[in-house]
Enzyme design. Structure first.
Site, short mmCIF file in Angstrom:
data_model
loop_
_atom_site.label_atom_id
_atom_site.label_comp_id
_atom_site.label_asym_id
_atom_site.label_seq_id
_atom_site.Cartn_x
_atom_site.Cartn_y
_atom_site.Cartn_z
N SER A 101 5.21 -0.19 15.15
CA SER A 101 6.29 0.22 16.07
C SER A 101 6.70 1.68 15.83
O SER A 101 7.09 2.38 16.77
CB SER A 101 7.50 -0.71 15.96
OG SER A 101 8.18 -0.52 14.75
N ASN A 102 6.59 2.15 14.59
CA ASN A 102 6.89 3.57 14.34
C ASN A 102 5.81 4.47 14.95
O ASN A 102 6.13 5.53 15.50
CB ASN A 102 7.05 3.85 12.85
CG ASN A 102 8.44 3.50 12.37
OD1 ASN A 102 9.41 4.20 12.67
ND2 ASN A 102 8.57 2.39 11.64
N ARG A 135 -11.18 2.31 -7.91
CA ARG A 135 -9.85 2.74 -7.50
C ARG A 135 -9.94 4.24 -7.17
O ARG A 135 -10.56 5.00 -7.92
CB ARG A 135 -8.93 2.56 -8.72
CG ARG A 135 -7.49 2.49 -8.43
CD ARG A 135 -6.77 2.50 -9.79
NE ARG A 135 -5.45 3.08 -9.59
CZ ARG A 135 -4.38 2.35 -9.38
NH1 ARG A 135 -4.45 1.05 -9.39
NH2 ARG A 135 -3.20 2.93 -9.18
N ASN A 158 6.40 9.82 5.00
CA ASN A 158 6.52 8.36 5.02
C ASN A 158 7.89 8.00 5.58
O ASN A 158 8.84 8.76 5.45
CB ASN A 158 6.38 7.81 3.60
CG ASN A 158 6.50 6.30 3.55
OD1 ASN A 158 5.95 5.59 4.41
ND2 ASN A 158 7.21 5.78 2.56
N HIS A 174 10.76 4.98 5.28
CA HIS A 174 11.10 3.87 4.38
C HIS A 174 12.44 3.26 4.84
O HIS A 174 13.39 4.00 5.12
CB HIS A 174 11.21 4.40 2.95
CG HIS A 174 11.56 3.32 1.97
ND1 HIS A 174 10.64 2.40 1.51
CD2 HIS A 174 12.74 3.00 1.39
CE1 HIS A 174 11.24 1.57 0.69
NE2 HIS A 174 12.51 1.90 0.59
N GLU A 187 14.90 4.07 12.61
CA GLU A 187 13.59 4.62 12.19
C GLU A 187 12.91 5.27 13.37
O GLU A 187 12.33 6.35 13.26
CB GLU A 187 12.69 3.49 11.64
CG GLU A 187 13.19 2.85 10.37
CD GLU A 187 12.19 1.85 9.80
OE1 GLU A 187 10.98 2.07 9.91
OE2 GLU A 187 12.63 0.83 9.24
C1 GRF Z 1 9.01 -0.06 8.74
O1 GRF Z 1 10.21 -0.73 8.45
C2 GRF Z 1 8.80 1.10 7.82
O2 GRF Z 1 9.99 1.71 7.44
C3 GRF Z 1 8.14 0.45 6.63
O3 GRF Z 1 7.30 -0.54 7.16
C4 GRF Z 1 7.79 -0.92 8.44
C5 GRF Z 1 6.68 -0.67 9.40
O4 GRF Z 1 6.97 -1.09 10.70
N1 GRF Z 1 7.47 1.43 5.82
P1 GRF Z 1 6.03 -0.70 11.90
O5 GRF Z 1 4.60 -1.12 11.54
O6 GRF Z 1 6.12 0.79 12.10
O7 GRF Z 1 6.54 -1.47 13.07
#
Ligand code: GRF
Length: 221
Positions: free
Chosen positions: A16-17, A69, A111, A113, A178
């Site tokens: 979704s981001n 790794r 990133n 978070h 976000e």
């Molecule tokens: C989000 O809550 C982000 O902050 C975290 O993982 C989730 C990812 O959501 N790191 P999406 O895949 O972007 O919907």
């Protein structure tokens, strides 16, 4: 024409981001940005579908094939170089990024978070915020350094923890923010307005900000 920033996204899940960034490009908010590739460690990540729908290269990089790794990050780096990526966005990417990638993209990898860092790094952080009794949580966009969720903070948004919240309710409230602050951070990067000084990220002012940049877009209302 000004050269666009070439963005590569790493995602493991629903994306979704990623979608929020795609929408911001489509709406013209991120005029200086082109998303050139989405890479995933999960073959069935919905993020890959979202990319394909928008004509963005979608690549599953199979972690099962790696022997040592660190090999996985080398493989990712090859892909990112191949697509001439300037900025890497971790968007629900569930692996720890190792030194190979961190060094290659120092101050060029972000990133998102779902907590107000430095509180609650790691996993299941919405539940941790509720269990702790925090009144407020939120989300953070930060540059990625060698630690887990420890890099210099770019933007944060504050979100209240409401009575009766469970993990899902709080996560949904945070997610809305976000989707606002991640595109905003990318815009600032693309406009060349972020400067990292030690742990601090200086945001250069812009004439259109009227002289005061709103650090927390959630307070704009
Ligand atoms: C989000 O809550 C982000 O902050 C975290 O993982 C989730 C990812 O959501 N790191 P999406 O895949 O972007 O919907």
């Amino acid at each position: 024409m000004v050269k666009k920033i070439r963005v590569g996204v790493l995602a493991s899940g629903r994306g979704s981001n990623l979608q929020a960034i795609i929408d911001a490009v489509d709406s013209g908010m991120l005029k200086g940005v082109e998303i050139v590739v989405v890479l995933s460690d999960k073959a069935d990540a919905y993020a890959l579908e979202r990319a394909k729908k928008h004509g963005i290269q979608a690549v599953f990089v199979d972690p099962g094939k790696m022997r040592r790794r660190g090999d996985y990050d080398i493989e990712l780096l090859k892909n990112l170089r191949q697509y001439k990526v300037d900025l890497v966005l971790l968007a629900g990417y569930m692996r720890i990024v190792g030194p190979v990638l961190v060094e290659a993209f120092e101050n060029k990898m972000m990133n998102i978070h779902p907590s107000l860092l430095p509180s609650f790094p790691g996993l299941h952080v919405q539940k941790k915020a509720i269990d702790y009794g925090a009144r407020f949580s939120g989300c953070t966009v930060h540059f990625v350094n060698g630690g887990v969720d420890t890099g210099p903070i770019i933007i944060q948004a504050v979100v209240p923890v409401m009575p009766g919240d469970d993990e899902d309710k709080l996560a949904a409230r945070i997610l809305k923010q976000e989707h606002k602050i991640y595109p905003e951070a990318v815009r600032l990067f693309a406009e060349g307005r972020l400067k990292v000084i030690g742990r601090e990220v200086e945001i250069k002012k812009h004439e259109s900000d009227g002289g005061s940049f709103m650090i927390n877009p959630s307070l704009k209302a």
